[in-house]
Design a protein around this motif. Structure first.
Motif, PDB file in Angstrom:
ATOM      1  N   ALA A 250      -6.348   8.517   1.352  1.00 48.27           N
ATOM      2  CA  ALA A 250      -6.638   8.489  -0.027  1.00 48.27           C
ATOM      3  C   ALA A 250      -5.130   7.907  -0.948  1.00 48.27           C
ATOM      4  O   ALA A 250      -4.178   7.864  -0.067  1.00 48.27           O
ATOM      5  N   ASN A 252      -2.596   8.964  -3.199  1.00 50.61           N
ATOM      6  CA  ASN A 252      -2.360  10.021  -3.954  1.00 50.61           C
ATOM      7  C   ASN A 252      -0.637  10.396  -3.796  1.00 50.61           C
ATOM      8  O   ASN A 252      -0.012   9.332  -2.987  1.00 50.61           O
ATOM      9  N   ARG A 253      -0.155  11.452  -4.121  1.00 58.30           N
ATOM     10  CA  ARG A 253       1.183  11.485  -4.069  1.00 58.30           C
ATOM     11  C   ARG A 253       1.906  11.783  -2.738  1.00 58.30           C
ATOM     12  O   ARG A 253       2.818  11.188  -2.244  1.00 58.30           O
ATOM     13  N   THR A 255       0.463  10.093   0.014  1.00 55.82           N
ATOM     14  CA  THR A 255       0.497   8.706   0.549  1.00 55.82           C
ATOM     15  C   THR A 255       1.912   7.927   0.123  1.00 55.82           C
ATOM     16  O   THR A 255       2.612   7.236   0.943  1.00 55.82           O
ATOM     17  N   ARG A 256       2.172   8.343  -1.247  1.00 47.17           N
ATOM     18  CA  ARG A 256       3.246   7.636  -1.833  1.00 47.17           C
ATOM     19  C   ARG A 256       4.369   8.141  -1.285  1.00 47.17           C
ATOM     20  O   ARG A 256       5.344   7.188  -0.575  1.00 47.17           O
ATOM     21  N   ASP A 289      -8.966   1.751  -5.310  1.00 51.63           N
ATOM     22  CA  ASP A 289      -7.691   2.472  -5.622  1.00 51.63           C
ATOM     23  C   ASP A 289      -6.241   1.934  -4.971  1.00 51.63           C
ATOM     24  O   ASP A 289      -5.470   1.863  -5.540  1.00 51.63           O
ATOM     25  N   TRP A 293      -3.270   0.458  -7.203  1.00 52.63           N
ATOM     26  CA  TRP A 293      -1.944   1.077  -7.076  1.00 52.63           C
ATOM     27  C   TRP A 293      -1.129  -0.045  -6.547  1.00 52.63           C
ATOM     28  O   TRP A 293      -0.071  -0.302  -7.039  1.00 52.63           O
TER      29      TRP A 293
END
Length: 377
Positions: A250, A252-253, A255-256, A289, A293
């Motif tokens: 996914a 999301n934070r 992953t970041r 997504d 991103w």
């Protein structure tokens, strides 16, 4: 006493020797005194009452002094049991230092106690109590045989020590320890034979098993030491081109943070997404997504018809050109311990498979919910 020498104040050896002499003198006086009272009152073993209780009853009657002696006996037995918890963990530490036991036995807790040795002794003692049904008549022979065998080995070891080092007066010292080893060996044989069917056989089985187990541990550590080239100066470290693979599912934070850590670790970073062919709509949304991103990280999509996470990733790692590969697995660190049951354990399953089937370095990054930073474990 010998295992507790490091616990004495300096000069430790001298203080331990004095304590040993005092302990031996007290023990001799008490044994001779009890033997004399047994002879005087013609005490014999009876059902439901210990010999010591009979001696106390004959000498002091049934009054308060009788119960005081019985209570004191219970306290002394408790202290004797506590002695094992003080001595065996220290002995386990020494054996672990010589690679004869797993090294965690040498670790100390915050209060400077060997928690793993204490835990092992606790579990073993509880298992013996449960297995024997609490029958002391079955456990006492084990204790007696173990004590005499330990005394025999320690005194035989002292004989070797005197013969090898040969300090002043080594002959009479070796003779004294040799005579003591002979006496305790005879006592061990007598107790083992007489109590063989009452639990003595367990020592005959346990001792060889323990020795073989320690030899196996020692050989294992020797092999590990050879592979790690312990005792040799390694060649200077040199940088190598490395690949960092980050499984993602996914945007999301989490992953970041994982990709940020990966970009700091390796020369090339690849994000890998494993999906099932039937979940293609979810896969397309993930790709949309990801492109929206635009993290400037290569994305590799893998498909598996059996919904496995490990097999596609293992096959992919076998095909990458880099010899040095990291796999960074991002996970959520819950605020409460009980919240671990809410996690899907995907990271644990993946890490276990990768460690068993690949040479990749597996890093599990724990992301703390509510925190601004993430920690790696």
């Amino acid at each position: 006493m010998a295992n507790a020498v490091p616990s004495f104040r300096k000069p430790r050896v001298k203080r331990a020797q004095n304590a040993e002499l005092a302990l031996g003198a007290l023990l001799a006086v008490m044994l001779i005194g009890i033997a004399a009272l047994i002879e005087k009152f013609a005490i014999a073993p009876v059902e439901g009452m210990t010999v010591l209780a009979q001696v106390t009853q004959a000498a002091l009657g049934d009054g308060p002094l009788f119960y005081l002696v019985q209570f004191s006996t219970v306290v002394l037995l408790a202290l004797a049991a506590n002695t094992s918890f003080g001595g065996l963990p220290v002995l386990a530490q020494l054996l672990a230092g010589d690679n004869n036991l797993p090294h965690f036995f040498a670790l100390r807790a915050d209060r400077h106690v060997h928690r793993y040795g204490i835990a092992f002794l606790t579990v073993t003692s509880a298992a013996l109590l449960v297995a024997s049904g609490g029958a002391m008549n079955l456990l006492v022979p084990l204790f007696a045989i173990g004590v005499f065998v330990g005394f025999t080995l320690s005194q035989a070891g002292m004989v070797k020590h005197w013969v090898v080092d040969r300090p002043a007066g080594w002959r009479w010292r070796a003779a004294l320890n040799g005579f003591g080893a002979l006496l305790t060996l005879v006592a061990a044989v007598v107790v083992t034979v007489s109590k063989f069917t009452e639990g003595g056989w367990l020592i005959m089985v346990a001792l060889p098993v323990m020795v073989l187990a320690m030899q196996w541990v020692n050989r294992s550590y020797t092999r590990i030491g050879l592979r790690l080239e312990l005792g040799r100066t390694p060649t200077p470290p040199r940088p190598r081109r490395s690949l960092v693979v980050v499984p993602v599912h996914a945007v999301n934070r989490l992953t970041r943070e994982s990709l940020t850590a990966a970009l700091s670790l390796g020369d090339r970073v690849v994000a890998v997404n494993v999906t099932h062919p039937e979940d293609e709509p979810d896969g397309r949304r993930f790709v949309e997504d990801w492109e929206r991103w635009h993290p400037d990280v290569e994305l590799v999509r893998l498909f598996d018809a059996h919904r496995r996470l490990d097999e596609p990733l293992v096959d992919y790692l076998k095909q990458v050109p880099e010899a040095h590969v990291f796999v960074l697995i991002a996970e959520v660190e819950p605020e409460r311990s009980w919240q671990r049951v809410l996690q899907n354990q995907r990271g644990a399953v993946l890490a276990r498979a990768l460690r068993r089937r690949t040479d990749a370095v597996v890093c599990r990054m724990r992301f703390r919910v509510g925190a601004r930073t993430a920690g790696a474990a």
